[in-house]
Scaffold this active site. Sequence first.
Site, PDB file in Angstrom:
ATOM      1  CE  LYS A  21      28.871 -36.762 -11.154  1.00  0.00           C
ATOM      2  NZ  LYS A  21      27.792 -37.705 -10.835  1.00  0.00           N
ATOM      3  CE  LYS A  47      37.515 -38.545 -11.506  1.00  0.00           C
ATOM      4  NZ  LYS A  47      36.858 -39.498 -10.587  1.00  0.00           N
ATOM      5  N   GLY A  69      30.327 -40.126 -15.682  1.00  0.00           N
ATOM      6  CA  GLY A  69      30.343 -41.044 -16.809  1.00  0.00           C
ATOM      7  C   GLY A  69      31.562 -40.852 -17.691  1.00  0.00           C
ATOM      8  CD  GLU A 112      38.338 -38.222  -7.434  1.00  0.00           C
ATOM      9  OE1 GLU A 112      38.624 -39.058  -8.318  1.00  0.00           O
ATOM     10  OE2 GLU A 112      37.229 -38.160  -6.890  1.00  0.00           O
ATOM     11  CE1 TYR A 145      43.643 -42.230 -14.311  1.00  0.00           C
ATOM     12  CE2 TYR A 145      45.995 -42.659 -14.532  1.00  0.00           C
ATOM     13  CZ  TYR A 145      44.692 -42.894 -14.928  1.00  0.00           C
ATOM     14  OH  TYR A 145      44.439 -43.787 -15.929  1.00  0.00           O
ATOM     15  CG  HIS A 165      36.926 -42.436 -19.351  1.00  0.00           C
ATOM     16  ND1 HIS A 165      37.670 -42.859 -18.283  1.00  0.00           N
ATOM     17  CD2 HIS A 165      37.654 -41.471 -19.956  1.00  0.00           C
ATOM     18  CE1 HIS A 165      38.793 -42.164 -18.236  1.00  0.00           C
ATOM     19  NE2 HIS A 165      38.822 -41.320 -19.250  1.00  0.00           N
ATOM     20  CG  ASN A 187      26.209 -43.627 -12.087  1.00  0.00           C
ATOM     21  OD1 ASN A 187      26.896 -44.571 -12.397  1.00  0.00           O
ATOM     22  ND2 ASN A 187      26.597 -42.387 -12.306  1.00  0.00           N
ATOM     23  NE  ARG A 244      22.554 -42.755 -15.115  1.00  0.00           N
ATOM     24  CZ  ARG A 244      23.488 -43.647 -15.354  1.00  0.00           C
ATOM     25  NH1 ARG A 244      23.187 -44.937 -15.385  1.00  0.00           N
ATOM     26  NH2 ARG A 244      24.741 -43.304 -15.562  1.00  0.00           N
TER      27      ARG A 244
END
Lengths: 441, 150
Positions: free
Chosen positions: A116, A158, A164, A200, A202, A235, A289, A291
């Site tokens: 990420k 994170k 996800g 990051e 929030y 989430h 993502n 996919r």
Amino acid sequence: VIRSLLIANRGEIAVRIIRTCREMGVWTVVAYSEADRGSLPVRMADQAVCVGPAPARDSYLNARNLVTAAVLSRCDAIHPGVGFLAENASFARQVHEAGLVFVGPDPEVIELLGDKIGARRSAAELGLPLIPGSDGPVAAGPESLAMAENIGYPVIVKAAAGGGGKGMRIVRSPADLDEVLKIASHEAERAFADGTLYLERYLENPRHVEVQIVADRRGGIVHLGERDCTVQQNHQKLVEESPSPVVTPELRARMGEDAVKLMRGLGYAGAGTVEFLVKDGRHYFMEVNARVQVEHPVSEMVTGVDIIRQQLVAAGGEPLEVSQAGVRLDGWAMECRINARSAGRVTEFFAPGGFGVRLDTFLHAGCTIPPHYDHLVAKLIVAGKDRAEAIARMSRALDELTIGGIATNLELQRRIIAHPAFRKGAYGTGFIADAFKEGAA
Amino acid sequence: MELKELYQLMDRFEKSGLWELAWRRDKETIRLRKAPVAATSAAPASVATAGLAPSIAVSAPAPAASRTGQGNEIITAPLVGTFYRAPTPDAAPFVEKGDRVKKGQTLCILEAMKLMNEFQAEYDLEIVAVLAENAAMVEFGTPLFEVRKL
């Protein structure tokens, strides 16, 4: 051109892929575990190969058996579906090494996007708006404190290998930062075998809005508008819709351009999603993502484009069947994810139908839900001319849907669709937590 | 199921476009499978695996090793691969029906991802029947041998 396809997945996504293959005349081989022996995809596919016992690590994650099954049953390609090995670069590589086509982006791209921090960097280099955050990895200590101060509290910790929603923690005060970084790193190490973290800002109660991309291997790339996936619990997305109630035509154009710019810059091929947070009319890149996603049908319903079909077309080296100029967003589509809350035998099943209703599922009366896998059992999708019509239709279809023998979240879905805040379209990602405080329905 | 019914089923299956047919009632399981058209690559030992001869195995829904009605064990494939009865195309099979096999002796090869995986007997046994076709694809759980523990 792909003529035969091994589906390395199960449940509704396997059924979804088989349906498109049938329409395209592609021979399907579904890989299954012993727990899924009698399942709908196994019955629907042209051929089925048992690849292992019930636990996913021995079957749906067993790369060697999956690739061997594809080779021996003469498949041209492997579709990984969602979850399992869908974003596993090493699996994609093994598929290539066996001389087969992997339906998805190249392993190098999967690898880059799986990190990420790397994805954030690429997005920054290509000029996408980022949530303020750390440029690289952070660890407990004075440097991270200074960095968090600079970013501004609250911050969210994170995992670089996460995604996800897994392994995320919110920190509201500098006093907690060190402690949280230590715990989160340990957690990430255990969950992803990689304890690398980043920070990051929030954003409180933002909207989760993502852009669907399809790209071929000849430079063709289009976006299919956005999906709003703000209704989440822990989430986990529960309701998705397209278009988003908060996205204006101007914002849609900017987000679409950004998503295309990023994916083109990465050399992306196949179906993919660029996820953004939207707050006060501005969008911020979150992650990609690599996919097809569970909620892809809502984009299909408003654009009329079969995303799985475009995946197969692109994987076969053909040009996309749609151009950006030809993409129109018509009306409003909405999806409710129906999750099982217990495993076991489905004793009763009635599928809703009628105008504008679509049900993607592997359920039927008498089928068994094994306890080993993801809890998603059905996706109820509706389309209407506008949001009000889509809501009325979803409400009606949810009432028709009957699943007996196992516990599901159907009642929670009915309450969400009936909720005044949902009907108004005025809520953020905290909606479920705020509106249903007493717990799950 | 009566043998007559079974033969009828086999005939009907052979004519059908199906690759595989599984049938289950109570404790009885029958699986009919057409062997894939023989691979062009080094297909060892030219046993009559020609074309679509249905191979038939009657067994309980079998995990790793299960019992048959006669108290025999069924050894099943632990991975997906190509089943070879002999080390090379012109060599004699590792084991034949009726052979008595010592623990550790090789029973067959399962080829997966260009790797030849040899499978050895886990105990002393006698081969009662060879259930899988040479050079055919086997999936996880496919019955390979019916054996009697010694």
